[in-house]
Design a protein around this motif. Sequence first.
Motif, PDB file in Angstrom:
ATOM      1  N   GLN A   2      -3.268 -46.961  37.044  1.00 19.58           N
ATOM      2  CA  GLN A   2      -2.757 -45.427  36.611  1.00 19.58           C
ATOM      3  C   GLN A   2      -1.432 -45.483  35.293  1.00 19.58           C
ATOM      4  O   GLN A   2      -0.192 -45.729  35.811  1.00 19.58           O
ATOM      5  CB  GLN A   2      -2.804 -44.644  37.414  1.00 19.58           C
ATOM      6  N   GLN A  31       1.213 -48.070  39.117  1.00 19.07           N
ATOM      7  CA  GLN A  31       1.054 -46.468  38.431  1.00 19.07           C
ATOM      8  C   GLN A  31       2.014 -47.522  37.360  1.00 19.07           C
ATOM      9  O   GLN A  31       3.090 -47.959  37.484  1.00 19.07           O
ATOM     10  CB  GLN A  31       1.653 -45.522  39.011  1.00 19.07           C
ATOM     11  N   GLU A  33       4.884 -44.723  35.014  1.00 24.11           N
ATOM     12  CA  GLU A  33       4.600 -43.568  33.821  1.00 24.11           C
ATOM     13  C   GLU A  33       4.826 -43.757  32.383  1.00 24.11           C
ATOM     14  O   GLU A  33       5.920 -45.148  31.782  1.00 24.11           O
ATOM     15  CB  GLU A  33       6.204 -43.302  34.454  1.00 24.11           C
TER      16      GLU A  33
END
Length: 163
Positions: A2, A31, A33
């Motif tokens: 993600q 995840q 960023e």
Amino acid sequence: MQYIVHENPVGRAESNYIAQADLAPFDLDGQIEQLWLMPEEDGTYAVACIPFMTYGLALGDRVRLSPASRVVDVAQTSGHRVLRTLFRPSTDAERLGRSISLIENSIKESGLLSEWNGERFVAIDVPPGADMSPLFALLQREVDEAGAFWEWADAMPFSATRS
């Protein structure tokens, strides 16, 4: 995997560079960023967005990258901090809308920069010496009345690996 992305980074420019910060060291497995960066002459990159999920980074911090364009180290801090606020989902859309509007207005009146991730999560840039008292009073009311949550992004230091 993600990806947490910044649709409207506060430091968007023609010469931005996008790198990744793995969020697994912060117990956010799976995840990543995507951070907007500005290249510096010394080979470091200045963070040009307000990190949503990465701990220990703030707007203007200088970072080093791996050959794979992953943030691996903080070379120099800017003195800025990130205040993150999450509003609980609500069946009362009017109440949620009012809360968001009040926070947006307080951020603007305080002269602060912010970035939203969806409609319920905001990351606020807090430069050194900023007067946060009006915004803190409003946030406390939202925590008490609407179940909002807030935290400082420097509650944990940046890390590229699990400790």
